[in-house]
Design a protein around this motif. Structure first.
Motif, PDB file in Angstrom:
ATOM      1  N   LYS A  88       0.835  -1.201   0.000  1.00  0.00           N
ATOM      2  CA  LYS A  88       0.000   0.000   0.000  1.00  0.00           C
ATOM      3  C   LYS A  88       0.872   1.254   0.000  1.00  0.00           C
ATOM      4  N   VAL A  89       0.889   1.950  -1.144  1.00  0.00           N
ATOM      5  CA  VAL A  89       1.652   3.191  -1.234  1.00  0.00           C
ATOM      6  C   VAL A  89       0.853   4.366  -0.690  1.00  0.00           C
ATOM      7  N   VAL A  90      -0.467   4.227  -0.641  1.00  0.00           N
ATOM      8  CA  VAL A  90      -1.355   5.200  -0.003  1.00  0.00           C
ATOM      9  C   VAL A  90      -2.420   4.422   0.760  1.00  0.00           C
ATOM     10  N   ASP A  91      -2.659   4.829   2.014  1.00  0.00           N
ATOM     11  CA  ASP A  91      -3.703   4.197   2.814  1.00  0.00           C
ATOM     12  C   ASP A  91      -4.315   5.277   3.710  1.00  0.00           C
ATOM     13  N   LEU A  92      -5.405   5.867   3.249  1.00  0.00           N
ATOM     14  CA  LEU A  92      -6.049   6.964   3.961  1.00  0.00           C
ATOM     15  C   LEU A  92      -7.166   6.437   4.847  1.00  0.00           C
ATOM     16  N   PRO A  93      -7.510   7.149   5.917  1.00  0.00           N
ATOM     17  CA  PRO A  93      -8.536   6.660   6.838  1.00  0.00           C
ATOM     18  C   PRO A  93      -9.933   6.607   6.237  1.00  0.00           C
ATOM     19  N   CYS A  94     -10.178   7.417   5.213  1.00  0.00           N
ATOM     20  CA  CYS A  94     -11.485   7.394   4.554  1.00  0.00           C
ATOM     21  C   CYS A  94     -11.315   7.875   3.120  1.00  0.00           C
ATOM     22  N   ARG A  95     -12.344   7.667   2.339  1.00  0.00           N
ATOM     23  CA  ARG A  95     -12.328   8.054   0.928  1.00  0.00           C
ATOM     24  C   ARG A  95     -12.203   9.572   0.801  1.00  0.00           C
ATOM     25  N   GLN A  96     -11.324  10.024  -0.107  1.00  0.00           N
ATOM     26  CA  GLN A  96     -11.095  11.451  -0.299  1.00  0.00           C
ATOM     27  C   GLN A  96     -11.501  11.856  -1.716  1.00  0.00           C
ATOM     28  N   ALA A  97     -12.020  13.071  -1.828  1.00  0.00           N
ATOM     29  CA  ALA A  97     -12.388  13.561  -3.154  1.00  0.00           C
ATOM     30  C   ALA A  97     -11.167  13.679  -4.046  1.00  0.00           C
ATOM     31  N   HIS A  98     -10.074  14.249  -3.513  1.00  0.00           N
ATOM     32  CA  HIS A  98      -8.844  14.410  -4.282  1.00  0.00           C
ATOM     33  C   HIS A  98      -7.656  14.242  -3.351  1.00  0.00           C
ATOM     34  N   PHE A  99      -6.660  13.507  -3.803  1.00  0.00           N
ATOM     35  CA  PHE A  99      -5.438  13.299  -3.033  1.00  0.00           C
ATOM     36  C   PHE A  99      -4.267  13.355  -3.999  1.00  0.00           C
ATOM     37  N   GLU A 100      -3.205  14.040  -3.614  1.00  0.00           N
ATOM     38  CA  GLU A 100      -2.006  14.074  -4.435  1.00  0.00           C
ATOM     39  C   GLU A 100      -0.777  14.013  -3.558  1.00  0.00           C
ATOM     40  N   GLN A 101       0.218  13.292  -4.041  1.00  0.00           N
ATOM     41  CA  GLN A 101       1.441  13.059  -3.298  1.00  0.00           C
ATOM     42  C   GLN A 101       2.611  13.280  -4.235  1.00  0.00           C
ATOM     43  N   GLY A 102       3.520  14.189  -3.856  1.00  0.00           N
ATOM     44  CA  GLY A 102       4.666  14.488  -4.703  1.00  0.00           C
ATOM     45  C   GLY A 102       5.682  13.371  -4.688  1.00  0.00           C
ATOM     46  N   TRP A 103       6.785  13.576  -5.422  1.00  0.00           N
ATOM     47  CA  TRP A 103       7.830  12.557  -5.509  1.00  0.00           C
ATOM     48  C   TRP A 103       8.376  12.240  -4.120  1.00  0.00           C
ATOM     49  N   ILE A 104       8.324  10.983  -3.703  1.00  0.00           N
ATOM     50  CA  ILE A 104       8.909  10.542  -2.440  1.00  0.00           C
ATOM     51  C   ILE A 104       9.712   9.279  -2.688  1.00  0.00           C
ATOM     52  N   GLU A 105      10.621   8.960  -1.762  1.00  0.00           N
ATOM     53  CA  GLU A 105      11.454   7.781  -1.902  1.00  0.00           C
ATOM     54  C   GLU A 105      10.712   6.538  -1.422  1.00  0.00           C
ATOM     55  N   VAL A 106      10.891   5.464  -2.150  1.00  0.00           N
ATOM     56  CA  VAL A 106      10.371   4.182  -1.724  1.00  0.00           C
ATOM     57  C   VAL A 106      11.335   3.625  -0.684  1.00  0.00           C
ATOM     58  N   ARG A 107      10.845   3.309   0.493  1.00  0.00           N
ATOM     59  CA  ARG A 107      11.715   2.931   1.598  1.00  0.00           C
ATOM     60  C   ARG A 107      11.783   1.429   1.830  1.00  0.00           C
ATOM     61  N   GLY A 108      11.630   0.678   0.777  1.00  0.00           N
ATOM     62  CA  GLY A 108      11.813  -0.753   0.895  1.00  0.00           C
ATOM     63  C   GLY A 108      10.737  -1.461   1.677  1.00  0.00           C
ATOM     64  N   ALA A 109       9.490  -0.967   1.619  1.00  0.00           N
ATOM     65  CA  ALA A 109       8.412  -1.641   2.332  1.00  0.00           C
ATOM     66  C   ALA A 109       8.179  -3.019   1.750  1.00  0.00           C
ATOM     67  N   ALA A 110       7.823  -3.948   2.617  1.00  0.00           N
ATOM     68  CA  ALA A 110       7.601  -5.322   2.165  1.00  0.00           C
ATOM     69  C   ALA A 110       6.530  -5.960   3.028  1.00  0.00           C
ATOM     70  N   GLY A 111       6.004  -7.070   2.552  1.00  0.00           N
ATOM     71  CA  GLY A 111       5.038  -7.813   3.337  1.00  0.00           C
ATOM     72  C   GLY A 111       3.759  -7.055   3.602  1.00  0.00           C
ATOM     73  N   GLY A 112       3.347  -6.177   2.663  1.00  0.00           N
ATOM     74  CA  GLY A 112       2.115  -5.436   2.824  1.00  0.00           C
ATOM     75  C   GLY A 112       2.253  -4.197   3.678  1.00  0.00           C
ATOM     76  N   GLU A 113       3.462  -3.834   4.088  1.00  0.00           N
ATOM     77  CA  GLU A 113       3.673  -2.649   4.921  1.00  0.00           C
ATOM     78  C   GLU A 113       3.344  -1.391   4.132  1.00  0.00           C
ATOM     79  N   THR A 114       2.741  -0.402   4.781  1.00  0.00           N
ATOM     80  CA  THR A 114       2.383   0.846   4.114  1.00  0.00           C
ATOM     81  C   THR A 114       3.594   1.761   4.021  1.00  0.00           C
ATOM     82  N   LEU A 115       3.833   2.342   2.855  1.00  0.00           N
ATOM     83  CA  LEU A 115       4.936   3.274   2.679  1.00  0.00           C
ATOM     84  C   LEU A 115       4.632   4.596   3.357  1.00  0.00           C
ATOM     85  N   VAL A 116       5.682   5.338   3.733  1.00  0.00           N
ATOM     86  CA  VAL A 116       5.532   6.638   4.377  1.00  0.00           C
ATOM     87  C   VAL A 116       4.958   7.630   3.385  1.00  0.00           C
ATOM     88  N   GLU A 117       3.978   8.432   3.797  1.00  0.00           N
ATOM     89  CA  GLU A 117       3.292   9.362   2.913  1.00  0.00           C
ATOM     90  C   GLU A 117       3.888  10.758   3.023  1.00  0.00           C
TER      91      GLU A 117
END
Length: 397
Positions: free
Chosen positions: A355-384
């Motif tokens: 999960k690269v994005v996991d918000l608490p509820c549905r959002q009308a619009h969400f945008e996330q700028g360039w961020i580093e992938v931190r090696g998440a594995a096993g279903g771990e959520t990446l830092v937003e």
């Protein structure tokens, strides 16, 4: 206004007649400053600008005209594109009013504009040089101007008059300040001829394996990247452009066409400031129609850009991606390991089970700028990091 002064060759002689020496002095004292185009909507006229950093796309989603629409063209959802002051995709102009009926109809017809023509018919029926019948209505279904992206969804009724009615919907996604993805969705039943034209004001133009490239390395280049789909023909043909009344010159047109069963969907990527050879725009399997979840992917160099679309009513899975958003975008730079995400009407996006994005509820619009992938594995959520949430508690539009 300083931006108006910058766009003129100089003071008009009529200014001296009307305003006298004081008007000339005021003009001379005014500094000239180039205006930077910005994203803006003009709902009354139906003109929508998607602009950033010297790039500008203008789309017509307004009325065809007043009364019989005598000066109107059958160009609903047509668009133009300019970059750094140079126009790359253009309106064809008028050329003539009454000098020649065939030329009059050609220049005001749907095929002369950057939009979709269906069954070789115009969006409205020309019945006289200054008269149309069965005039279409355009409707903007969704508009959003964000920090890193703009999104427009609009449709028109011009082809509902066909014996087998058809609705044309156009979605434009602007990833600032890189490119525009244009998705043409055709809803209806039965077999129809679909024809999408892209008009440049002049050459040079070169059609390669994956794209039409306009311009030259010395003058600047732009790429028009049609979807790679064997069911569609892609051809470079000769069209016409009229820069002023009574004059016309040949101009290159990229024509994408197919005789296919509806519903159907086609996508085109418009890439200004082209610095390298265009990549390939492909479908995300198994999406092959406009029904159900579907997606597109563009790969060039170390970048991969993916778009997923759905009705927003249930969870979906497309290739490596899973979510429930009405539209999701995921961009990845394999060289830097950075990614960016956009969601319209959604709460999460998973890539290869993470999960690269996991918000608490549905959002009308969400945008996330360039961020580093931190090696998440096993279903771990990446830092937003660097996320922007618009309308966090409001309904999706």
């Amino acid at each position: 206004r300083s931006d108006w002064k910058a766009s003129t060759p100089g003071l008009a002689e009529e200014t001296l007649w009307l305003l006298g020496p004081a008007g000339v002095a005021a003009f001379d004292a005014l500094p000239a400053a180039e205006a930077q185009p910005a994203t803006r909507a003009f709902p009354s006229s139906g003109v929508y600008l998607m602009a950033s950093d010297g790039l500008r796309l203008a789309l017509d989603a307004g009325p065809m005209g007043a009364g019989l629409c005598g000066h109107g063209h059958a160009d609903s959802l047509s668009l133009t594109v300019a970059a750094d002051g140079r126009e790359w995709l253009t309106d064809p102009g008028t050329f003539t009013y009454t000098g020649s009926q065939p030329w009059r109809d050609l220049f005001r017809g749907t095929a002369a504009h950057n939009t979709l023509r269906i069954d070789a018919q115009d969006q409205a029926e020309p019945t006289a040089p200054f008269k149309w019948e069965n005039i279409p209505e355009a409707r903007v279904e969704h508009w959003w101007a964000g920090e890193s992206f703009d999104l427009l969804v609009a449709s028109h009724t011009g082809y509902l008059r066909l014996p087998s009615p058809v609705l044309h919907r156009r979605t434009v996604f602007f990833l600032k300040p890189q490119f525009w993805l244009v998705i043409d969705t055709v809803l209806g039943k039965g077999e129809h001829l679909l024809e999408l034209n892209w008009h440049a004001p002049h050459g040079p133009a070169s059609l390669g394996a994956t794209a039409l490239e306009l311009g030259s390395p010395e003058q600047g280049r732009m790429g028009i990247v049609p979807l790679s789909d064997s069911r569609w023909s892609v051809d470079l043909v000769e069209g016409w452009h009229s820069a002023c009344y009574g004059q016309k010159q040949p101009a290159p047109v990229l024509r994408c066409s197919a005789r296919t069963t509806l519903p159907a969907e086609f996508a085109t990527l418009l890439v200004p400031r082209l610095a390298e050879t265009c990549g390939r725009l492909e479908r995300l399997a198994p999406s092959d129609t406009a029904a159900g979840p579907r997606g597109f992917q563009y790969s060039v160099g170390q970048e991969r850009h993916s778009w997923m679309l759905a009705d927003g009513n249930s969870n979906w899975r497309l290739g490596d991606f899973a979510g429930e958003a009405r539209l999701a975008y995921f961009g990845l730079n394999s060289g830097t390991g950075q990614h960016r995400v956009v969601l319209w009407d959604g709460s999460f996006l998973s890539v290869e089970g993470v999960k690269v994005v996991d918000l608490p509820c549905r959002q009308a619009h969400f945008e996330q700028g360039w961020i580093e992938v931190r090696g998440a594995a096993g279903g771990e959520t990446l830092v937003e990091a660097g996320a922007l949430v618009a309308n966090p508690s409001g309904p999706a539009r």
